[in-house]
Each structure stands twice: as structure tokens, then as C-alpha cells.
Design a protein around this motif. Structure first.
Motif, mmCIF file in Angstrom:
data_model
loop_
_atom_site.group_PDB
_atom_site.id
_atom_site.type_symbol
_atom_site.label_atom_id
_atom_site.label_comp_id
_atom_site.label_asym_id
_atom_site.label_seq_id
_atom_site.Cartn_x
_atom_site.Cartn_y
_atom_site.Cartn_z
ATOM 1 N N VAL A 1 0.846 -1.193 0.000
ATOM 2 C CA VAL A 1 0.000 0.000 0.000
ATOM 3 C C VAL A 1 0.885 1.248 0.000
ATOM 4 C CG1 VAL A 1 -1.661 1.362 1.336
ATOM 5 C CG2 VAL A 1 -1.953 -1.115 1.127
ATOM 6 N N VAL A 2 0.706 2.117 -0.991
ATOM 7 C CA VAL A 2 1.495 3.348 -1.077
ATOM 8 C C VAL A 2 0.643 4.592 -0.868
ATOM 9 C CG1 VAL A 2 3.192 2.293 -2.630
ATOM 10 C CG2 VAL A 2 1.243 3.526 -3.599
ATOM 11 N N ALA A 3 -0.674 4.418 -0.861
ATOM 12 C CA ALA A 3 -1.565 5.560 -0.645
ATOM 13 C C ALA A 3 -2.781 5.094 0.142
ATOM 14 C CB ALA A 3 -2.006 6.162 -1.982
ATOM 15 N N VAL A 4 -3.199 5.919 1.104
ATOM 16 C CA VAL A 4 -4.384 5.621 1.909
ATOM 17 C C VAL A 4 -5.333 6.814 1.803
ATOM 18 C CG1 VAL A 4 -5.284 5.128 4.209
ATOM 19 C CG2 VAL A 4 -3.059 4.203 3.526
ATOM 20 N N LEU A 5 -6.579 6.530 1.409
ATOM 21 C CA LEU A 5 -7.588 7.580 1.296
ATOM 22 C C LEU A 5 -8.789 7.222 2.164
ATOM 23 C CD1 LEU A 5 -7.749 8.328 -2.554
ATOM 24 C CD2 LEU A 5 -6.768 9.763 -0.784
ATOM 25 N N PRO A 6 -9.211 8.137 3.057
ATOM 26 C CA PRO A 6 -10.469 7.910 3.771
ATOM 27 C C PRO A 6 -11.617 7.874 2.767
ATOM 28 C CG PRO A 6 -9.184 9.687 4.760
ATOM 29 C CD PRO A 6 -8.550 9.384 3.446
ATOM 30 N N ARG A 7 -12.552 6.960 2.944
ATOM 31 C CA ARG A 7 -13.647 6.837 1.969
ATOM 32 C C ARG A 7 -14.430 8.137 1.850
ATOM 33 N NH1 ARG A 7 -16.394 0.873 2.072
ATOM 34 N NH2 ARG A 7 -17.464 1.792 0.308
ATOM 35 N N THR A 8 -14.583 8.827 2.966
ATOM 36 C CA THR A 8 -15.358 10.073 2.931
ATOM 37 C C THR A 8 -14.644 11.165 2.148
ATOM 38 O OG1 THR A 8 -14.368 10.675 5.056
ATOM 39 C CG2 THR A 8 -16.532 9.626 5.104
ATOM 40 N N ALA A 9 -13.322 11.039 2.015
ATOM 41 C CA ALA A 9 -12.538 12.059 1.306
ATOM 42 C C ALA A 9 -12.074 11.579 -0.055
ATOM 43 C CB ALA A 9 -11.336 12.472 2.149
ATOM 44 N N ALA A 10 -12.496 10.379 -0.446
ATOM 45 C CA ALA A 10 -12.023 9.807 -1.719
ATOM 46 C C ALA A 10 -12.857 10.344 -2.877
ATOM 47 C CB ALA A 10 -12.092 8.286 -1.663
ATOM 48 N N THR A 11 -12.747 11.655 -3.094
ATOM 49 C CA THR A 11 -13.439 12.264 -4.226
ATOM 50 C C THR A 11 -12.803 11.764 -5.516
ATOM 51 O OG1 THR A 11 -11.923 14.149 -4.211
ATOM 52 C CG2 THR A 11 -13.921 14.327 -2.882
ATOM 53 N N GLY A 12 -13.489 12.000 -6.608
ATOM 54 C CA GLY A 12 -12.979 11.528 -7.892
ATOM 55 C C GLY A 12 -11.566 11.966 -8.182
ATOM 56 N N SER A 13 -11.299 13.257 -8.021
ATOM 57 C CA SER A 13 -9.973 13.777 -8.364
ATOM 58 C C SER A 13 -8.898 13.245 -7.425
ATOM 59 C CB SER A 13 -9.988 15.309 -8.335
ATOM 60 O OG SER A 13 -10.366 15.785 -7.050
ATOM 61 N N ARG A 14 -9.191 13.138 -6.137
ATOM 62 C CA ARG A 14 -8.184 12.643 -5.185
ATOM 63 C C ARG A 14 -7.849 11.187 -5.464
ATOM 64 N NH1 ARG A 14 -8.754 13.974 1.027
ATOM 65 N NH2 ARG A 14 -6.666 13.117 0.893
ATOM 66 N N LEU A 15 -8.868 10.390 -5.750
ATOM 67 C CA LEU A 15 -8.630 8.981 -6.038
ATOM 68 C C LEU A 15 -7.812 8.820 -7.315
ATOM 69 C CD1 LEU A 15 -9.053 6.015 -5.457
ATOM 70 C CD2 LEU A 15 -11.278 6.150 -6.588
ATOM 71 N N ILE A 16 -8.188 9.549 -8.347
ATOM 72 C CA ILE A 16 -7.467 9.444 -9.620
ATOM 73 C C ILE A 16 -6.024 9.904 -9.445
ATOM 74 C CG2 ILE A 16 -7.394 10.177 -12.021
ATOM 75 C CD1 ILE A 16 -9.787 8.352 -11.104
ATOM 76 N N ASN A 17 -5.821 11.013 -8.742
ATOM 77 C CA ASN A 17 -4.468 11.516 -8.519
ATOM 78 C C ASN A 17 -3.620 10.513 -7.740
ATOM 79 O OD1 ASN A 17 -5.032 13.895 -9.857
ATOM 80 N ND2 ASN A 17 -5.489 15.059 -8.009
ATOM 81 N N SER A 18 -4.246 9.838 -6.783
ATOM 82 C CA SER A 18 -3.526 8.836 -5.993
ATOM 83 C C SER A 18 -3.118 7.654 -6.859
ATOM 84 C CB SER A 18 -4.395 8.355 -4.824
ATOM 85 O OG SER A 18 -4.652 9.409 -3.924
ATOM 86 N N VAL A 19 -4.014 7.221 -7.727
ATOM 87 C CA VAL A 19 -3.720 6.096 -8.616
ATOM 88 C C VAL A 19 -2.582 6.450 -9.572
ATOM 89 C CG1 VAL A 19 -4.626 4.675 -10.503
ATOM 90 C CG2 VAL A 19 -6.023 5.094 -8.474
ATOM 91 N N ILE A 20 -2.662 7.642 -10.153
ATOM 92 C CA ILE A 20 -1.615 8.064 -11.090
ATOM 93 C C ILE A 20 -0.275 8.225 -10.373
ATOM 94 C CG2 ILE A 20 -0.870 9.958 -12.594
ATOM 95 C CD1 ILE A 20 -3.824 10.359 -13.323
ATOM 96 N N ALA A 21 -0.304 8.793 -9.160
ATOM 97 C CA ALA A 21 0.931 8.937 -8.380
ATOM 98 C C ALA A 21 1.524 7.571 -8.053
ATOM 99 C CB ALA A 21 0.651 9.717 -7.095
ATOM 100 N N ALA A 22 0.672 6.616 -7.689
ATOM 101 C CA ALA A 22 1.144 5.273 -7.370
ATOM 102 C C ALA A 22 1.796 4.632 -8.587
ATOM 103 C CB ALA A 22 -0.013 4.416 -6.863
ATOM 104 N N ALA A 23 1.202 4.833 -9.763
ATOM 105 C CA ALA A 23 1.750 4.253 -10.996
ATOM 106 C C ALA A 23 3.119 4.827 -11.320
ATOM 107 C CB ALA A 23 0.791 4.494 -12.161
ATOM 108 N N LYS A 24 3.371 6.064 -10.879
ATOM 109 C CA LYS A 24 4.656 6.716 -11.144
ATOM 110 C C LYS A 24 5.674 6.496 -10.028
ATOM 111 C CE LYS A 24 2.683 10.442 -13.960
ATOM 112 N NZ LYS A 24 2.438 11.914 -14.067
ATOM 113 N N GLY A 25 5.294 5.669 -9.035
ATOM 114 C CA GLY A 25 6.210 5.372 -7.942
ATOM 115 C C GLY A 25 6.055 6.266 -6.738
#
Length: 205
Positions: free
Chosen positions: A87-111
Motif C-alpha cells: 500500500v502506497v496511498a491511503v484515502l479515507p472513503r469520505t474524502a475519496a473524491t474523484g480527483s483525489r482517487l485518480i491523482n492517488s492512482v496516477i501517483a502510485a503508478a509513477k512510484g
């Protein structure tokens, strides 16, 4: 634009369906049915309990790509376990808006990674404790290897045999064999090449 391939896992089918449906609407991502084909796995659970942590560990043993964890509850004591499960990113479900989730996924893909400050602070405390109380008294570093083991494995990686390693380090051949046996037995490594591969993977050599 190269889209990030995403695998989706969740503790219940409704969450899985909803999360998959949302991620499929994003042009930056491509949801794959087989997690083995993913660049990043998004794992969703209402709360991380012992079973969820075990599921994440099992998943990480199967597929080594980074994870983004979406959850309402993660015990600070389990942060290190989550990180060990890729696990490299943790998002609270209540704060997992579309943009935050997508940004986290893209950041994870880039290391990269993303973690709430309180969990990051707890992780640093746990790593510090591990280094200070568990590894250092045993002469180990964060890779789980002693300095002597690193020296032997480095020379082994250079192609030296037991006699040459012993001569280079001023050890007896028996000592070199004992070092190799000790590291392979302690870390459940199959043989010398596996031990060298492990040392390279963790950045010890």
C-alpha cells in the motif's frame, strides 16, 4: 496519453461494482479484469481488520504492483502491515473524491504515494522502532541482512566462489558457508542465486 491499468478489489460486491463503474468512466485509467495485468490495484474496505489485512498480504504475495487503499478505518498499529502489503496511498472513503482517487492512482503508478499526516507519522514511528529495537540489536539493517552477509553476497554477485570470497574477506571457507546458510535459512531463500537476487531487490548490493 498512456492510460494507467487499474485492478479493483473490495471486501463486498456492491463496493466492487460501484468502484469499478466509476473508474471505468475516467479517460486516464483502464480497468483490467485480471489484477495481474494492472499497474496499480485499488483496494476498498469499510475498515481494515485482521481479515482484510490478511487478504491484502495474500494479494501482495500474488501481485507486486502498488496499492491504493480506500477505507474508513485503519488502525495506526496496522499501518506498517499495510505498507508491507504494497500500500502506497491511503484515502479515507469520505474524502475519496474523484480527483483525489485518480491523482492517488496516477501517483502510485509513477512510484509516488499519498498518506494522511497522522498515518505517515505513525508509520515513521513504527519503522524507527523496528530499526532501533529489532534490527540494530541483531546487527541487521533495514534489508534484514547483516553487514557480513552483505559483503559475502556482494562478492557472490561478482561471480566469486567460496574460496575466493574467503580469501578476499580473510574468512575461512567454513565461515563463508555458514554466512550463506544463515541468510538463506533465516529469510527462507532457496539457494545462493536466490539470496543474491534478494539482496539486489532490497537494494543491499
Amino acid at each position: 496519453m498512456n492510460r494507467v491499468r487499474v485492478g479493483v478489489q473490495a471486501e463486498d460486491p456492491i463496493t466492487l461494482a460501484g468502484l469499478t463503474s466509476f473508474l471505468k468512466t475516467r479517460a486516464e485509467l483502464f480497468v483490467v479484469p485480471n489484477p495481474a495485468e494492472a499497474d496499480v490495484i485499488v483496494f476498498a474496505a469499510d475498515r481494515v481488520n485482521a481479515k482484510i489485512l490478511a487478504d491484502m498480504r495474500h494479494s501482495a504475495q500474488q501481485w507486486s504492483m502498488p496499492r491504493v487503499l480506500v477505507t474508513n478505518e485503519l488502525n495506526p498499529a496496522d499501518v506498517l502491515g499495510a505498507v508491507e502489503s504494497r500500500v502506497v496511498a491511503v484515502l479515507p472513503r469520505t474524502a475519496a473524491t474523484g480527483s483525489r482517487l485518480i491523482n492517488s492512482v496516477i501517483a502510485a503508478a509513477k512510484g509516488g504515494g499519498m498518506m494522511p499526516p497522522n498515518l505517515l507519522g505513525e508509520l515513521l514511528k513504527q519503522v524507527d522502532y523496528l530499526q532501533r529495537e529489532v534490527l540494530t540489536p541483531k546487527g541487521l539493517n533495514a534489508s534484514g541482512l547483516t553487514s557480513r552477509e552483505v559483503d559475502v553476497l556482494r562478492l557472490m554477485a561478482d561471480g566469486l566462489d567460496t574460496a575466493e570470497i574467503a580469501q578476499h574477506l580473510c574468512y575461512s571457507e567454513r565461515t563463508v558457508k555458514n554466512v550463506v546458510y544463515g541468510v538463506t535459512n533465516r529469510l527462507n531463500l532457496r539457494n545462493r542465486p536466490h539470496a543474491v537476487a534478494y539482496a539486489m531487490r532490497v537494494g543491499a548490493i
